[in-house]
Design a protein around this motif. Structure first.
Motif, mmCIF file in Angstrom:
data_model
loop_
_atom_site.group_PDB
_atom_site.id
_atom_site.type_symbol
_atom_site.label_atom_id
_atom_site.label_comp_id
_atom_site.label_asym_id
_atom_site.label_seq_id
_atom_site.Cartn_x
_atom_site.Cartn_y
_atom_site.Cartn_z
ATOM 1 N N PRO A 5 61.088 32.420 -12.632
ATOM 2 C CA PRO A 5 61.500 31.068 -12.234
ATOM 3 C C PRO A 5 62.933 31.114 -11.713
ATOM 4 O O PRO A 5 63.811 31.689 -12.354
ATOM 5 N N HIS A 6 63.154 30.538 -10.545
ATOM 6 C CA HIS A 6 64.458 30.688 -9.911
ATOM 7 C C HIS A 6 65.598 30.101 -10.739
ATOM 8 O O HIS A 6 66.701 30.636 -10.740
ATOM 9 N N THR A 42 66.024 30.251 -13.791
ATOM 10 C CA THR A 42 66.403 31.139 -14.889
ATOM 11 C C THR A 42 66.547 32.590 -14.425
ATOM 12 O O THR A 42 66.553 33.505 -15.237
ATOM 13 N N SER A 43 66.659 32.791 -13.129
ATOM 14 C CA SER A 43 66.799 34.139 -12.581
ATOM 15 C C SER A 43 68.055 34.822 -13.108
ATOM 16 O O SER A 43 69.098 34.195 -13.317
ATOM 17 N N ILE A 82 62.282 24.681 -3.641
ATOM 18 C CA ILE A 82 63.063 25.528 -4.544
ATOM 19 C C ILE A 82 64.442 25.798 -3.957
ATOM 20 O O ILE A 82 65.449 25.819 -4.669
#
Length: 373
Positions: free
Chosen positions: A272-273, A275-276, A302
């Motif tokens: 997930p971006h 939480t990258s 996103i």
């Protein structure tokens, strides 16, 4: 025409010498359609189809030296002939009001002897291999390292002065040669290019500084994939390594730094971006002259959220540009996006099929209308 969407993605941005009209960038995409390693008119058509007024494209990886290649039919950029081939593409993009950077690439140990001069062993920081059944690379000597640093500078100069690219992006990501120096599982050297983080990063910063002697910093960018562990890469202390690298990059007033976390191959579908792990590194980049591009599985929604959260300044898209030459308009107006296919024969090599034959949305609708007549 539908109401425009994603106001941040479609706001202007100054990046280096460029005044971008929007913040969607075509990320580098290897397509293997340059026979004899020379960019050609078919490549120019492909880039022109995807160019927009005030939009930035980044070329596929283009090799800086005869030892740099590892794949068939990828373009090179270390002779005047190579640069003149690329001029077809840059002229085509500029005619549409767009910008284009050249990505400078050396694959290192990911090559094979059939792609090397005189079928010699591929080269790397050390005698290691990224593939179980592939012979280890040959460790570069210090004179060879110095020569490769100059090769990068030569390619950068040719890119800007002869090929007329708007700038260059150094590919220091995804397990290729520069990362093979950075990561301690691939760099086993005990000389000035091995051991400490400072020594392992020496090759990268010698390249940056050599290029900056021949190309203004406002035309120089770099691609980094911190702690990505691609293609055999793994460092014992990635946070320390990439914190050092990114902190030092603040000193150079570069055009942009691309932070990439791929979502292809074994890395599908990606994190997930929001939480990258890239988000850990973004706060390190504090130079106001240097913008931050994010790539890796982004969509309009996103990308807009990432800009709104301040995680980046602009967004790179890859595979959606393959199947949607007009992806910028599709995102802007909320039009359907043609899904990309899984990597196959049409990704790497071939002719116009799966390359320059994808229709725009308007072309699709016209074809549907004509089919009903």
């Amino acid at each position: 025409m539908p109401t425009p969407q994603h106001p941040l993605l479609f706001s202007p941005l100054k990046v280096g010498d460029m005044q971008l009209a929007h913040r969607i960038v075509m990320a580098p995409l290897t397509r293997s359609r340059s026979p004899n390693y020379i960019a050609n008119s078919h490549n120019a058509l492909y880039y022109a189809q995807r160019a927009t007024a005030g939009g930035l494209l980044v070329s596929e990886g283009t090799t800086v030296d005869p030892t740099a290649n590892g794949y068939p039919d990828v373009p090179a950029l270390y002779t005047v002939e190579h640069a003149e081939g690329w001029r077809l593409s840059t002229d085509a993009v500029h005619r549409k009001g767009g910008f284009i950077y050249a990505q400078l690439w050396h694959v290192g140990r990911l090559s094979q002897p059939q792609f090397q001069p005189n079928r010699q062993l591929q080269v790397s920081s050390s005698a290691t291999s990224a593939r179980r059944k592939r012979a280890p690379a040959r460790a570069l000597t210090i004179p060879e390292i110095k020569a490769l640093v100059e090769a990068y500078a030569n390619s950068a100069k040719l890119a800007v002065e002869v090929a007329k690219f708007d700038g260059v992006e150094i590919h220091a990501a995804h397990g290729y040669l520069i990362e093979q120096f950075l990561n301690d599982n691939a760099n086993l050297r005990t000389d000035e290019y091995g051991g400490s983080i400072e020594n392992r990063a020496r090759f990268l910063f010698e390249i940056v500084e050599a290029i900056l002697k021949v190309v203004p910093a406002s035309k120089v960018a770099i691609r980094i994939s911190p702690d990505c562990n691609m293609q055999g890469m793994k460092d014992s202390n990635p946070k320390a390594l990439y914190s050092y690298v990114l902190n030092k990059l603040n000193n150079y007033n570069l055009s942009y730094i691309q932070l990439t976390e791929p979502v292809w191959g074994m890395w599908l579908p990606g994190p997930p971006h929001a939480t990258s792990k890239l988000n850990e590194y973004r706060p390190i980049l504090k130079n106001p002259h240097t913008k931050v591009m994010l790539t890796g599985g982004y969509t309009g929604e996103i990308g807009e959220a990432a800009l709104k959260a301040g995680r980046g300044d602009f967004i790179g898209l890859g595979r959606d540009f393959i199947t949607n030459p007009d992806i910028v308009d599709r995102i802007k107006y909320g039009l359907p996006v043609a899904q990309y296919e899984k990597a196959g024969d049409s990704y790497y090599g071939g002719s116009k099929e799966g390359y320059s034959d994808y229709p725009t949305y308007d072309e699709q609708e016209s074809a549907k209308f004509l089919a009903k007549l």
